[in-house]
Scaffold this motif. Structure first.
Motif, PDB file in Angstrom:
ATOM      1  N   SER A   1       0.826  -1.209   0.000  1.00  0.00           N
ATOM      2  CA  SER A   1       0.000   0.000   0.000  1.00  0.00           C
ATOM      3  C   SER A   1       0.858   1.255   0.000  1.00  0.00           C
ATOM      4  O   SER A   1       0.506   2.256  -0.642  1.00  0.00           O
ATOM      5  N   ARG A   2       1.986   1.199   0.705  1.00  0.00           N
ATOM      6  CA  ARG A   2       2.837   2.376   0.845  1.00  0.00           C
ATOM      7  C   ARG A   2       3.747   2.593  -0.359  1.00  0.00           C
ATOM      8  O   ARG A   2       3.908   3.716  -0.840  1.00  0.00           O
ATOM      9  N   LEU A   3       4.335   1.536  -0.881  1.00  0.00           N
ATOM     10  CA  LEU A   3       5.376   1.671  -1.896  1.00  0.00           C
ATOM     11  C   LEU A   3       4.934   1.359  -3.321  1.00  0.00           C
ATOM     12  O   LEU A   3       5.587   1.763  -4.266  1.00  0.00           O
ATOM     13  N   ARG A   4       3.842   0.620  -3.470  1.00  0.00           N
ATOM     14  CA  ARG A   4       3.376   0.197  -4.788  1.00  0.00           C
ATOM     15  C   ARG A   4       4.508  -0.360  -5.640  1.00  0.00           C
ATOM     16  O   ARG A   4       4.957   0.253  -6.630  1.00  0.00           O
TER      17      ARG A   4
ATOM     18  N   ALA B   1      -4.510 -15.609   0.332  1.00  0.00           N
ATOM     19  CA  ALA B   1      -5.344 -14.538   0.890  1.00  0.00           C
ATOM     20  C   ALA B   1      -4.668 -13.182   0.693  1.00  0.00           C
ATOM     21  O   ALA B   1      -5.327 -12.178   0.391  1.00  0.00           O
ATOM     22  N   CYS B   2      -3.356 -13.160   0.860  1.00  0.00           N
ATOM     23  CA  CYS B   2      -2.596 -11.925   0.681  1.00  0.00           C
ATOM     24  C   CYS B   2      -2.685 -11.447  -0.770  1.00  0.00           C
ATOM     25  O   CYS B   2      -2.886 -10.260  -1.045  1.00  0.00           O
ATOM     26  N   CYS B   3      -2.562 -12.378  -1.698  1.00  0.00           N
ATOM     27  CA  CYS B   3      -2.645 -12.053  -3.119  1.00  0.00           C
ATOM     28  C   CYS B   3      -4.027 -11.493  -3.461  1.00  0.00           C
ATOM     29  O   CYS B   3      -4.147 -10.497  -4.189  1.00  0.00           O
ATOM     30  N   ALA B   4      -5.065 -12.119  -2.922  1.00  0.00           N
ATOM     31  CA  ALA B   4      -6.428 -11.645  -3.175  1.00  0.00           C
ATOM     32  C   ALA B   4      -6.618 -10.229  -2.643  1.00  0.00           C
ATOM     33  O   ALA B   4      -7.273  -9.385  -3.275  1.00  0.00           O
ATOM     34  N   ARG B   5      -6.022  -9.947  -1.470  1.00  0.00           N
ATOM     35  CA  ARG B   5      -6.127  -8.609  -0.893  1.00  0.00           C
ATOM     36  C   ARG B   5      -5.390  -7.580  -1.750  1.00  0.00           C
ATOM     37  O   ARG B   5      -5.862  -6.457  -1.938  1.00  0.00           O
ATOM     38  N   ILE B   6      -4.238  -7.972  -2.291  1.00  0.00           N
ATOM     39  CA  ILE B   6      -3.479  -7.078  -3.169  1.00  0.00           C
ATOM     40  C   ILE B   6      -4.315  -6.703  -4.400  1.00  0.00           C
ATOM     41  O   ILE B   6      -4.309  -5.550  -4.842  1.00  0.00           O
ATOM     42  N   GLN B   7      -5.066  -7.677  -4.929  1.00  0.00           N
ATOM     43  CA  GLN B   7      -5.898  -7.391  -6.100  1.00  0.00           C
ATOM     44  C   GLN B   7      -6.934  -6.310  -5.790  1.00  0.00           C
ATOM     45  O   GLN B   7      -7.268  -5.483  -6.629  1.00  0.00           O
ATOM     46  N   GLN B   8      -7.448  -6.318  -4.559  1.00  0.00           N
ATOM     47  CA  GLN B   8      -8.433  -5.317  -4.146  1.00  0.00           C
ATOM     48  C   GLN B   8      -7.816  -3.916  -4.052  1.00  0.00           C
ATOM     49  O   GLN B   8      -8.520  -2.911  -4.177  1.00  0.00           O
ATOM     50  N   LEU B   9      -6.512  -3.887  -3.812  1.00  0.00           N
ATOM     51  CA  LEU B   9      -5.815  -2.596  -3.657  1.00  0.00           C
ATOM     52  C   LEU B   9      -5.242  -2.067  -4.965  1.00  0.00           C
ATOM     53  O   LEU B   9      -4.675  -0.986  -4.997  1.00  0.00           O
ATOM     54  N   GLN B  10      -5.403  -2.852  -6.029  1.00  0.00           N
ATOM     55  CA  GLN B  10      -4.767  -2.486  -7.289  1.00  0.00           C
ATOM     56  C   GLN B  10      -5.322  -1.189  -7.853  1.00  0.00           C
ATOM     57  O   GLN B  10      -6.510  -0.898  -7.727  1.00  0.00           O
ATOM     58  N   SER B  11      -4.441  -0.435  -8.489  1.00  0.00           N
ATOM     59  CA  SER B  11      -4.850   0.768  -9.214  1.00  0.00           C
ATOM     60  C   SER B  11      -5.131   0.366 -10.658  1.00  0.00           C
ATOM     61  O   SER B  11      -5.279  -0.806 -10.972  1.00  0.00           O
ATOM     62  N   THR B  12      -5.211   1.365 -11.549  1.00  0.00           N
ATOM     63  CA  THR B  12      -5.526   1.056 -12.943  1.00  0.00           C
ATOM     64  C   THR B  12      -4.449   0.200 -13.602  1.00  0.00           C
ATOM     65  O   THR B  12      -4.733  -0.605 -14.465  1.00  0.00           O
ATOM     66  N   THR B  13      -3.199   0.389 -13.187  1.00  0.00           N
ATOM     67  CA  THR B  13      -2.110  -0.438 -13.704  1.00  0.00           C
ATOM     68  C   THR B  13      -1.828  -1.554 -12.709  1.00  0.00           C
ATOM     69  O   THR B  13      -1.332  -1.287 -11.615  1.00  0.00           O
TER      70      THR B  13
END
Length: 312
Positions: free
Chosen positions: A47-50, A67-79
């Protein structure tokens, strides 16, 4: 997502020896590396460094890699940021689970370092290409909506934005104001000074209009020829009149010589101002007609002034 230089790799693994091995392999390739010891810290660092790529261990305490990977997908931006899952599980269910969670690839333990380097290199290339494509699309969109001469919005963008803001102000029952602005005696300006000077005059006028329309939601646009428009969402009549005044004064302060002007010896503008709370009985077209009527009145009364009109 902004691409880091060199690329930034986030490694998440609860095993220190594995993390060290992964770090060494990535740093040998010239990448920057940041480490996370579990899923929670991985999410926080992401979240901090992208980062540009995430290397994620599948089996970790509390929050596993899936679960961590799924959470990362929720935080994804347009790229999107590619996630490569590193797993000691080779069964089909684990592989399916990795891809279902949003991973773009996986590699099994013990890690085959040459394979890992190759896959990371390929993912980096894909991220770069994706970003270049995104930038190219953004530039195409900008070119499609910006007037090439004056660098303010073009007529296409004006029409689109006015329709959108009309609908939004109608839903929220807020005032929408429109200013139409015309350079006085512009034909004689071109005849006197030439079209190259006329183009420069248009650019300077557009910049002055931009300076007067200060808010991010205000849209200055080239309406056509020597005519400009400013869309002012959520703006009462008094606010629109003030913007029109600032435009007129700002352009006079440019002191662009115009010896054949019928008004004065410098370039001036006339403006028409209209404000309404959009409703079903009116339309953006009626708003434009009212502003045009006010502009015509300003010119008929001697130019270098603004006039107000209401929607019938």
């Amino acid at each position: 997502m902004s691409f880091h230089t060199p690329p930034l790799i986030l490694i998440a693994d609860d095993d220190k020896v594995t993390r060290m091995g992964l770090r060494q392999a990535m740093e040998q390739e010239g990448y920057q590396v940041v480490e996370a010891i579990d899923g929670a810290s991985c999410i926080a660092i992401f979240s901090r460094l992208r980062p540009d790529i995430v290397l994620l261990d599948a089996i970790m305490p509390t929050m596993d890699g899936f679960a961590c990977c799924a959470r990362i997908q929720q935080l994804q931006s347009t790229t999107p940021t590619p996630v490569l899952i590193i797993t000691g599980l080779e069964d089909q269910d684990s592989v399916d689970q990795a891809f279902a969670a949003g991973a773009v690839d996986y590699i099994t333990k013990p890690v085959h370092w040459a394979v890992l380097r190759q896959r990371v290199r390929r993912l980096i290339q894909q991220v770069r290409l994706y970003q270049q494509l995104e930038q190219a699309n953004f530039e195409l969109q900008r070119l499609a909506t910006v007037d090439s001469l004056t660098q303010v919005a073009n007529r296409r963008r004006f029409d689109e934005y006015l329709d959108n803001e009309w609908q939004r102000m109608m839903r929220e029952q807020l005032p929408l104001s429109l200013i139409l602005c015309d350079i006085d005696c512009f034909k004689s300006y071109n005849d006197t000074y030439g079209h190259q000077a006329g183009d420069d005059c248009l650019r300077q006028v557009a910049q002055a209009i931009q300076r007067a329309a200060k808010r991010a939601i205000d849209l200055p646009a080239r309406y056509g020829g020597e005519e400009f428009a400013v869309i002012l969402p959520n703006t009462e009549q008094a606010g629109a009149i003030q913007v029109a005044h600032d435009i007129r004064v700002g352009i006079k302060r440019l002191e662009i010589a115009h010896v054949n002007s019928k008004v004065t010896a410098i370039v001036t503008v006339s403006l028409g101002v209209v404000t309404t709370i959009p409703n079903q009985d009116n339309s953006p077209e009626k708003l434009i007609m009212a502003a045009d009527k006010a502009l015509y009145q300003a010119k008929a009364e001697g130019r270098d002034r603004d006039r107000i009109c209401t929607i019938d």
